[in-house]
Design a protein around this motif. Structure first.
Motif, PDB file in Angstrom:
ATOM      1  N   ALA A  86       7.694   5.948 -17.200  1.00 44.54           N
ATOM      2  CA  ALA A  86       7.503   4.612 -17.773  1.00 44.54           C
ATOM      3  C   ALA A  86       8.418   3.578 -17.124  1.00 44.54           C
ATOM      4  O   ALA A  86       8.097   2.390 -17.069  1.00 44.54           O
ATOM      5  CB  ALA A  86       7.746   4.653 -19.275  1.00 44.54           C
ATOM      6  N   VAL A  87       9.580   4.051 -16.641  1.00 47.73           N
ATOM      7  CA  VAL A  87      10.506   3.143 -15.963  1.00 47.73           C
ATOM      8  C   VAL A  87       9.902   2.652 -14.647  1.00 47.73           C
ATOM      9  O   VAL A  87      10.173   1.533 -14.204  1.00 47.73           O
ATOM     10  CB  VAL A  87      11.853   3.847 -15.715  1.00 47.73           C
ATOM     11  N   PHE A  88       9.042   3.490 -14.033  1.00 47.14           N
ATOM     12  CA  PHE A  88       8.447   3.133 -12.742  1.00 47.14           C
ATOM     13  C   PHE A  88       7.045   2.534 -12.955  1.00 47.14           C
ATOM     14  O   PHE A  88       6.929   1.483 -13.553  1.00 47.14           O
ATOM     15  CB  PHE A  88       8.422   4.363 -11.826  1.00 47.14           C
ATOM     16  N   ASP A  89       6.008   3.247 -12.538  1.00 52.32           N
ATOM     17  CA  ASP A  89       4.690   2.621 -12.463  1.00 52.32           C
ATOM     18  C   ASP A  89       3.639   3.286 -13.333  1.00 52.32           C
ATOM     19  O   ASP A  89       2.440   3.110 -13.122  1.00 52.32           O
ATOM     20  CB  ASP A  89       4.203   2.621 -11.001  1.00 52.32           C
ATOM     21  N   LEU A  90       4.062   4.063 -14.350  1.00 49.67           N
ATOM     22  CA  LEU A  90       3.093   4.760 -15.181  1.00 49.67           C
ATOM     23  C   LEU A  90       2.198   3.802 -15.967  1.00 49.67           C
ATOM     24  O   LEU A  90       0.971   3.934 -15.959  1.00 49.67           O
ATOM     25  CB  LEU A  90       3.816   5.701 -16.154  1.00 49.67           C
ATOM     26  N   LEU A  91       2.808   2.841 -16.686  1.00 54.96           N
ATOM     27  CA  LEU A  91       2.035   1.984 -17.586  1.00 54.96           C
ATOM     28  C   LEU A  91       0.977   1.164 -16.843  1.00 54.96           C
ATOM     29  O   LEU A  91      -0.199   1.177 -17.227  1.00 54.96           O
ATOM     30  CB  LEU A  91       2.974   1.093 -18.405  1.00 54.96           C
ATOM     31  N   ALA A 147      -0.641  14.727 -13.383  1.00 58.53           N
ATOM     32  CA  ALA A 147      -0.618  13.791 -12.254  1.00 58.53           C
ATOM     33  C   ALA A 147      -2.018  13.319 -11.860  1.00 58.53           C
ATOM     34  O   ALA A 147      -2.160  12.297 -11.163  1.00 58.53           O
ATOM     35  CB  ALA A 147       0.059  14.441 -11.050  1.00 58.53           C
ATOM     36  N   ALA A 148      -3.048  14.025 -12.310  1.00 60.25           N
ATOM     37  CA  ALA A 148      -4.424  13.634 -11.984  1.00 60.25           C
ATOM     38  C   ALA A 148      -5.001  12.631 -12.982  1.00 60.25           C
ATOM     39  O   ALA A 148      -6.115  12.136 -12.781  1.00 60.25           O
ATOM     40  CB  ALA A 148      -5.315  14.878 -11.937  1.00 60.25           C
ATOM     41  N   CYS A 149      -4.262  12.328 -14.042  1.00 62.63           N
ATOM     42  CA  CYS A 149      -4.779  11.428 -15.087  1.00 62.63           C
ATOM     43  C   CYS A 149      -4.770   9.977 -14.615  1.00 62.63           C
ATOM     44  O   CYS A 149      -3.902   9.558 -13.842  1.00 62.63           O
ATOM     45  CB  CYS A 149      -3.954  11.552 -16.360  1.00 62.63           C
ATOM     46  N   SER A 150      -5.720   9.197 -15.141  1.00 61.01           N
ATOM     47  CA  SER A 150      -5.802   7.774 -14.783  1.00 61.01           C
ATOM     48  C   SER A 150      -5.999   6.886 -16.000  1.00 61.01           C
ATOM     49  O   SER A 150      -6.247   5.686 -15.861  1.00 61.01           O
ATOM     50  CB  SER A 150      -6.958   7.551 -13.797  1.00 61.01           C
ATOM     51  N   TRP A 220       5.189   7.929 -10.353  1.00 60.19           N
ATOM     52  CA  TRP A 220       5.012   8.705 -11.586  1.00 60.19           C
ATOM     53  C   TRP A 220       4.254  10.001 -11.303  1.00 60.19           C
ATOM     54  O   TRP A 220       4.547  11.039 -11.912  1.00 60.19           O
ATOM     55  CB  TRP A 220       4.327   7.875 -12.658  1.00 60.19           C
ATOM     56  N   LYS A 221       3.304   9.980 -10.373  1.00 61.21           N
ATOM     57  CA  LYS A 221       2.571  11.198 -10.019  1.00 61.21           C
ATOM     58  C   LYS A 221       3.478  12.191  -9.302  1.00 61.21           C
ATOM     59  O   LYS A 221       3.423  13.404  -9.547  1.00 61.21           O
ATOM     60  CB  LYS A 221       1.371  10.848  -9.139  1.00 61.21           C
ATOM     61  N   ALA A 222       4.332  11.679  -8.436  1.00 60.35           N
ATOM     62  CA  ALA A 222       5.279  12.553  -7.738  1.00 60.35           C
ATOM     63  C   ALA A 222       6.223  13.227  -8.729  1.00 60.35           C
ATOM     64  O   ALA A 222       6.562  14.411  -8.576  1.00 60.35           O
ATOM     65  CB  ALA A 222       6.071  11.744  -6.714  1.00 60.35           C
ATOM     66  N   LEU A 225       4.249  16.108 -10.416  1.00 62.04           N
ATOM     67  CA  LEU A 225       3.928  17.205  -9.499  1.00 62.04           C
ATOM     68  C   LEU A 225       5.160  18.031  -9.149  1.00 62.04           C
ATOM     69  O   LEU A 225       5.130  19.272  -9.174  1.00 62.04           O
ATOM     70  CB  LEU A 225       3.296  16.642  -8.221  1.00 62.04           C
ATOM     71  N   ILE A 226       6.260  17.365  -8.828  1.00 60.44           N
ATOM     72  CA  ILE A 226       7.476  18.078  -8.418  1.00 60.44           C
ATOM     73  C   ILE A 226       8.084  18.843  -9.592  1.00 60.44           C
ATOM     74  O   ILE A 226       8.426  20.034  -9.472  1.00 60.44           O
ATOM     75  CB  ILE A 226       8.492  17.097  -7.806  1.00 60.44           C
TER      76      ILE A 226
END
Length: 510
Positions: A86-91, A147-150, A220-222, A225-226
């Protein structure tokens, strides 16, 4: 076993077949001792050897604690992946609103609420370590799928399943500690692995700070995944190394197992019993001790639900950029480690001090939230950050509360039911907490601060009530013993899977 010394406690399934000389109601640790020819005198001889005892405890520590601690580090980091993202680019990437984000935080604990007790039953009926390890692998895989969610819908489904697979971890860990360690040793060992929440906060912050430099895919995907890949690998490590219980542990000699069972006898809580006993479930539901711990945990996790999910956003209101926000959140983990390890050490070191420590370690939380509520977030940034860091002291009180059912309830089914009920409160509190933090009040969240303050003060009162209840019970039992009103248990009764209500020799830790 004398029927008049129990309160409807022995059912038809618990009868002893005297004709063929077998006893079906024994704790399975006691069955192990009989099957392998360890007499009470032989077990006592092992327990009287201090060098052997110290060596065995070190061996248990080296085998169990790294596995429990490593799992807890990953559990905290993985559970916090939502907050880091959420701090990055999720929202913006998933077109989520702040209210939907609050629901994502709660959905995890709805799943926890639904799945936790069924997993508890499965763990008791089957192999505990296999249940834990399989779920670690499953939740790691679920992180990677996230990570595949949109959209919010996809995130909500994955978040729910993540909660299902994480649900058995902490209750099973508390039962593991209750099985392998004496009552005096349990608080600090539980504190060791639970303090890894703080270590997870620190490592998670550093790891996320590094992942935040990635430019090739959405950050957020990275993150998902990691973190998911690391967890799947760790789950397979757990599958091979974590022992199911004392009886089936492969890296211990017969004498070591006998000594561990003998040490477990000291608390009169039993080692393990795979039989579900319905009267013990009923007794747990009627025990005021369980409900005081239920309420204590409910209020504690209402605090946690808000702080865990909105703490990063509170810091963001002071720091103003994502990387600084992640970096400034790292000291919170260090503070939590200090609070948990110091508090659980005192609880283990000083007899009957657990409820006192529970109250004392709520004081920094009360002070911290009061400062965070009243200080200006523009002119007193250092003060706001420090107040946020010391709020985390409440986690030490939680660790002791979570360990209490495994320590203070006799009878394996009653003990596992008590643990399950307390963790239901754990889930409910985490569901409630995020909704006290209103988006329009960011970054101060005045309503959230008021809720935290009220919950912390109520917890202190509940801890005092718990201490008074347990002191009263111990005094009543001591008085009955002094007056000769307590009938001595036969050897067969003493070895049975008795609850704390059934066993007049049971004494509660305070």
């Amino acid at each position: 076993m004398k029927e008049d010394t129990k309160k409807d406690s022995i059912t038809n399934t618990d009868e002893k077949d005297v004709q063929i000389g077998t006893i079906t109601d024994l704790d399975e640790g006691e069955v192990f001792l009989r099957d392998h020819g360890f007499s009470p005198a032989a077990v006592q001889g092992l327990m009287d050897d201090p060098r052997r005892n110290r060596a065995l405890v070190r061996k248990v520590d080296l085998i169990l604690l790294p596995l429990l601690a490593g799992t807890y580090v990953l559990q905290y980091i993985d559970k916090s992946a939502l907050a880091y993202s959420a701090v990055f680019d999720l929202l913006p990437s998933t077109n989520m609103t702040s209210d939907q984000y609050s629901w994502l935080a709660s959905i995890f604990y709805f799943a926890y609420l639904v799945a936790e007790y069924p997993w508890n039953i499965v763990a008791q009926k089957t192999r505990l370590a296999k249940v834990v390890s399989g779920n670690v692998v499953a939740w790691g895989a679920m992180l990677m799928i996230t990570a595949a969610c949109s959209s919010f819908t996809g995130m909500a489904i994955c978040r729910f399943l993540l909660g299902v697979f994480e649900a058995p971890i902490t209750p099973c860990f508390m039962m593991i500690v209750g099985m392998w360690y004496t009552r005096a040793q349990q608080p600090f060992r539980a504190g060791v692995f639970y303090s890894c929440n703080g270590l997870g906060a620190m490592l998670g912050g550093l790891l996320t700070f590094g992942i935040g430099q990635i430019k090739t895919i959405a950050v957020w995907k990275a993150i998902y995944l990691i973190l998911g890949g690391i967890t799947v690998c760790w789950g397979f490590v757990m599958l091979f190394l974590l022992p199911d219980d004392i009886i089936y542990a492969k890296r211990f000699k017969l004498e070591d197992k006998a000594l561990l069972i003998g040490r477990g006898r000291l608390g009169r809580t039993g080692i393990i019993n795979h039989q579900i006993k319905w009267y013990q479930i009923r007794e747990a539901l009627l025990d005021p001790q369980v409900w005081i711990l239920f309420l204590f945990t409910l209020f504690n996790e209402t605090v946690n639900g808000g702080v865990a999910n909105f703490g990063k956003l509170i810091i963001k209101g002071v720091a103003h950029d994502p990387l600084s926000t992640v970096a400034l959140g790292i000291p919170m983990g260090a503070f939590q480690i200090c609070f948990i390890l110091s508090g659980t050490y005192f609880a283990s070191r000083f007899r009957d001090s657990r409820t006192i420590v529970m109250v004392v370690y709520l004081i920094p939380t009360i002070i911290g939230v009061s400062l965070m509520w009243r200080l200006s977030h523009d002119t007193h940034k250092v003060g706001v950050l420090f107040s946020y860091y010391i709020i985390g002291a409440y986690v030490c009180s939680l660790v002791l509360a979570l360990q209490m059912p495994a320590t203070n309830l006799g009878g394996y089914t009653k003990r596992s039911t008590g643990v399950a009920l307390v963790f239901l409160a754990y889930c409910a509190g985490n569901i409630i907490g995020p909704h006290a933090f209103l988006a329009k009040e960011a970054p101060k969240y005045q309503t959230g601060c008021k809720v935290i303050l009220a919950c912390s003060c109520t917890q202190a009162a509940l801890a005092v009530c718990l201490r008074l209840l347990l002191v009263r019970r111990n005094k009543q039992r001591d008085a009955m013993a002094d007056a000769g009103q307590t009938e001595a248990l036969s050897e067969m009764d003493e070895l049975a899977d008795l609850t704390d209500f059934e066993n007049p020799n049971f004494r509660y830790v305070l």
